[in-house]
Write an enzyme that holds these catalytic residues in place. Structure first.
Site, PDB file in Angstrom:
ATOM      1  CE  LYS A 295       4.556 -30.184   8.928  1.00  0.00           C
ATOM      2  NZ  LYS A 295       4.200 -31.581   8.708  1.00  0.00           N
TER       3      LYS A 295
HETATM    4  P1  NAD Z   1      14.429 -35.155   6.686  1.00  0.00           P
HETATM    5  O1  NAD Z   1      14.940 -33.811   7.066  1.00  0.00           O
HETATM    6  O2  NAD Z   1      14.772 -36.324   7.544  1.00  0.00           O
HETATM    7  O3  NAD Z   1      14.893 -35.501   5.167  1.00  0.00           O
HETATM    8  C1  NAD Z   1      14.642 -34.608   4.115  1.00  0.00           C
HETATM    9  C2  NAD Z   1      15.344 -35.147   2.889  1.00  0.00           C
HETATM   10  O4  NAD Z   1      14.986 -34.337   1.750  1.00  0.00           O
HETATM   11  C3  NAD Z   1      16.874 -35.092   2.980  1.00  0.00           C
HETATM   12  O5  NAD Z   1      17.415 -36.268   2.416  1.00  0.00           O
HETATM   13  C4  NAD Z   1      17.233 -33.879   2.122  1.00  0.00           C
HETATM   14  O6  NAD Z   1      18.546 -33.944   1.588  1.00  0.00           O
HETATM   15  C5  NAD Z   1      16.180 -34.004   1.045  1.00  0.00           C
HETATM   16  N1  NAD Z   1      15.986 -32.754   0.296  1.00  0.00           N
HETATM   17  C6  NAD Z   1      15.821 -31.499   0.787  1.00  0.00           C
HETATM   18  N2  NAD Z   1      15.718 -30.626  -0.216  1.00  0.00           N
HETATM   19  C7  NAD Z   1      15.805 -31.339  -1.369  1.00  0.00           C
HETATM   20  C8  NAD Z   1      15.766 -31.005  -2.740  1.00  0.00           C
HETATM   21  N3  NAD Z   1      15.598 -29.739  -3.137  1.00  0.00           N
HETATM   22  N4  NAD Z   1      15.880 -32.008  -3.658  1.00  0.00           N
HETATM   23  C9  NAD Z   1      16.048 -33.280  -3.275  1.00  0.00           C
HETATM   24  N5  NAD Z   1      16.085 -33.655  -1.983  1.00  0.00           N
HETATM   25  C10 NAD Z   1      15.971 -32.695  -1.048  1.00  0.00           C
HETATM   26  O7  NAD Z   1      12.843 -34.982   6.545  1.00  0.00           O
HETATM   27  P2  NAD Z   1      11.712 -36.111   6.638  1.00  0.00           P
HETATM   28  O8  NAD Z   1      11.196 -36.123   8.021  1.00  0.00           O
HETATM   29  O9  NAD Z   1      12.199 -37.365   6.016  1.00  0.00           O
HETATM   30  O10 NAD Z   1      10.586 -35.464   5.721  1.00  0.00           O
HETATM   31  C11 NAD Z   1      10.574 -35.621   4.309  1.00  0.00           C
HETATM   32  C12 NAD Z   1       9.189 -35.306   3.787  1.00  0.00           C
HETATM   33  O11 NAD Z   1       8.238 -36.178   4.403  1.00  0.00           O
HETATM   34  C13 NAD Z   1       8.699 -33.884   4.081  1.00  0.00           C
HETATM   35  O12 NAD Z   1       7.859 -33.473   3.016  1.00  0.00           O
HETATM   36  C14 NAD Z   1       7.860 -34.075   5.339  1.00  0.00           C
HETATM   37  O13 NAD Z   1       6.902 -33.049   5.530  1.00  0.00           O
HETATM   38  C15 NAD Z   1       7.207 -35.408   5.034  1.00  0.00           C
HETATM   39  N6  NAD Z   1       6.713 -36.140   6.203  1.00  0.00           N
HETATM   40  C16 NAD Z   1       7.527 -36.442   7.255  1.00  0.00           C
HETATM   41  C17 NAD Z   1       7.024 -37.164   8.325  1.00  0.00           C
HETATM   42  C18 NAD Z   1       7.885 -37.604   9.470  1.00  0.00           C
HETATM   43  O14 NAD Z   1       7.396 -38.371  10.315  1.00  0.00           O
HETATM   44  N7  NAD Z   1       9.139 -37.222   9.555  1.00  0.00           N
HETATM   45  C19 NAD Z   1       5.663 -37.533   8.352  1.00  0.00           C
HETATM   46  C20 NAD Z   1       4.857 -37.210   7.254  1.00  0.00           C
HETATM   47  C21 NAD Z   1       5.387 -36.514   6.182  1.00  0.00           C
END
Ligand code: NAD
Length: 438
Positions: A126
């Site tokens: 990561k």
């Molecule tokens: P992203 O940046 O597209 O979206 C993040 C979202 O979280 C946004 O809507 C933001 O406003 C919200 N957020 C941030 N801080 C917050 C808070 N304090 N309270 C409420 N909402 C909050 O990110 P993503 O890619 O959708 O990732 C989201 C989660 O999924 C993360 O934990 C990431 O590690 C995990 N994840 C992502 C992927 C991927 O393929 N993108 C894969 C596996 C896991």
């Protein structure tokens, strides 16, 4: 009795803001307890436990970037490579103001477990940059991204370590990394470099279905769980925390079953509408307004978690379901789209209340599974259509579900501990077969 080794034995020095430091350590403490519980439960080999308890490599880079107004700013970036016993390191890049080395270590370890559970030939890594992307213009972000890629140098590569999108990074960021990487490679090696990152836009060598893959995987597992537990998705309600890539795709795909989205929270605030929130229109609104606030009647953080529904999908940051919020939760199923959203205390509370949790290392594996497909397609020069990607994703993620369910039943365990045991058994077998060099 073996000595319990922590995932992180040498925490970094305290940073200037204690609150940031505490917040950064929370995911670590949470991960350490999850790892120890599974390792104790299965009696993990003490040597393998020692190896997996700390990352293989940790890189911290500080680099300068010229801003649009001419001044130079220094940035700090990280890449932690936890383990590559199963294949090249693999894991996302996150842009976040509070990103710290401790947190990246934990996220890297989670990638190792996730790939092992999904039986994908990748290890765990990561990384990211400590930065608030809302403070920078697009051209500044492009220069920061390219300079970070340059600073990583040979520490990433299609046979060595393959980054992907995570919080606040997307296909555009991956395209800049690809272009920078290819531009700094000798010409005869450039074609192979296409697989240096995954999650690229389709025109730039990405895979069909990668953008929605994590949300799609979450929904495939919700479908599976619902079928087994007699939950009718066409007649159920759900709430989502985080409306970025993972949350918005999970919401749209679940809504296509007829399920009703009744509350959403993101960094801008929380909204609730018992008549239903249009998941597709909300995506357009979030693009224009940079958050869900204002789309529907506002509610508090506490009211969001207390919203009665059938399913909760945490899809934002770690450490959201805690001893404070878990007692409020009024759902039947929690499907973890985010990494590390649930604390051990919250796990115990949810279990006592009969709320089932599909744990992150299983539930959000769809992203890395389709990243693996993208890597394969780049290397083979053979591109699959969306139906083929979805069919293969469904097969892989439901096979992982079966593995975790079988381990949970066999040992009468919660699914999180069972998922870790599935991963640790696989890694233990590899280390026992190969031995430790020299
Ligand atoms: P992203 O940046 O597209 O979206 C993040 C979202 O979280 C946004 O809507 C933001 O406003 C919200 N957020 C941030 N801080 C917050 C808070 N304090 N309270 C409420 N909402 C909050 O990110 P993503 O890619 O959708 O990732 C989201 C989660 O999924 C993360 O934990 C990431 O590690 C995990 N994840 C992502 C992927 C991927 O393929 N993108 C894969 C596996 C896991």
């Amino acid at each position: 009795m073996t000595k319990a080794l922590s995932l992180l034995e040498q925490p970094t020095k305290p940073r200037d803001r204690d609150t940031t430091r505490e917040r950064a350590l929370l995911p670590f403490l949470l991960a350490q307890r999850q790892f120890d519980a599974a390792a104790d439960q299965m009696g993990l080999d003490v040597d393998v436990r020692r190896i997996l308890s700390r990352p293989m490599n940790e890189l911290v880079v500080h680099f300068p970037v010229r801003m649009d107004d001419g001044h130079v700013e220094m940035f700090t970036g990280y890449r932690v490579q936890h383990n590559n016993a199963l294949g090249p390191f693999k894991g996302g890049l996150r842009f976040h103001a509070d990103l710290a080395l401790d947190e990246v270590r934990v996220l890297a370890a989670w990638m190792t477990w996730k790939c092992a559970i999904a039986r994908i030939p990748f290890g765990g890594a990561k990384g990211g940059i400590q930065l608030d992307p809302t403070r920078y213009t697009k051209s500044e972000l492009e220069r920061v991204t390219r300079r970070f890629c340059y600073a990583l140098g040979p520490n990433i590569g299609p046979d060595y370590d393959i980054p992907a999108p995570d919080v606040n990074t997307d296909g555009q960021i991956m395209a800049w990394i690809l272009d920078t990487y290819l531009s700094t490679m000798p010409p005869h090696e450039r074609q192979r470099g296409m697989a240096v990152v995954t999650g690229k836009p389709v025109d730039s060598g990405g895979s069909q279905g990668r953008e929605k893959a994590t949300g799609q995987g979450v929904v495939f597992l919700i479908e599976r769980w619902a079928a087994e537990h007699g939950m009718d998705l066409s007649n159920c309600t759900f709430i989502v925390q985080g409306y970025g890539n993972v949350g918005s795709w999970a919401a749209r795909l679940l809504a296509r079953h007829g399920a009703k989205l009744v509350a959403v929270e993101d960094a801008s605030g929380a909204i609730r509408d018992s008549k239903g929130i249009d998941a597709e229109r909300l995506v357009e609104y979030v693009k224009r307004h940079r958050g869900v606030a204002g789309y529907g009647p506002a509610i508090s953080h506490v009211a969001f978690f207390g919203t009665p529904a059938d399913i909760l999908i945490p899809a934002a940051m770690a450490h959201q379901l805690t001893a404070a919020t878990a007692p409020l939760v009024d759902v039947t199923l929690v499907a973890e789209g985010a990494n590390g959203p649930t604390n051990p205390e919250a796990d115990a509370i949810l279990a006592a209340r009969g709320i089932h949790v599909i744990p992150d290392v299983l539930c959000n594996a769809g992203g890395v599974i389709v990243s693996y497909f993208e890597w394969l397609q780049n290397r083979q020069g053979d591109y699959w259509d969306l139906a083929e990607v979805d069919r293969k994703l469904h097969a892989k993620i439901t096979a992982a579900y079966d593995r975790v369910q079988a381990a949970a039943r066999e040992r009468a365990l919660d699914w999180r501990t069972a998922a870790y045991i599935v991963a640790l058994n696989h890694l233990e077998a590899v280390y026992k077969e190969r031995g430790i060099f020299p």
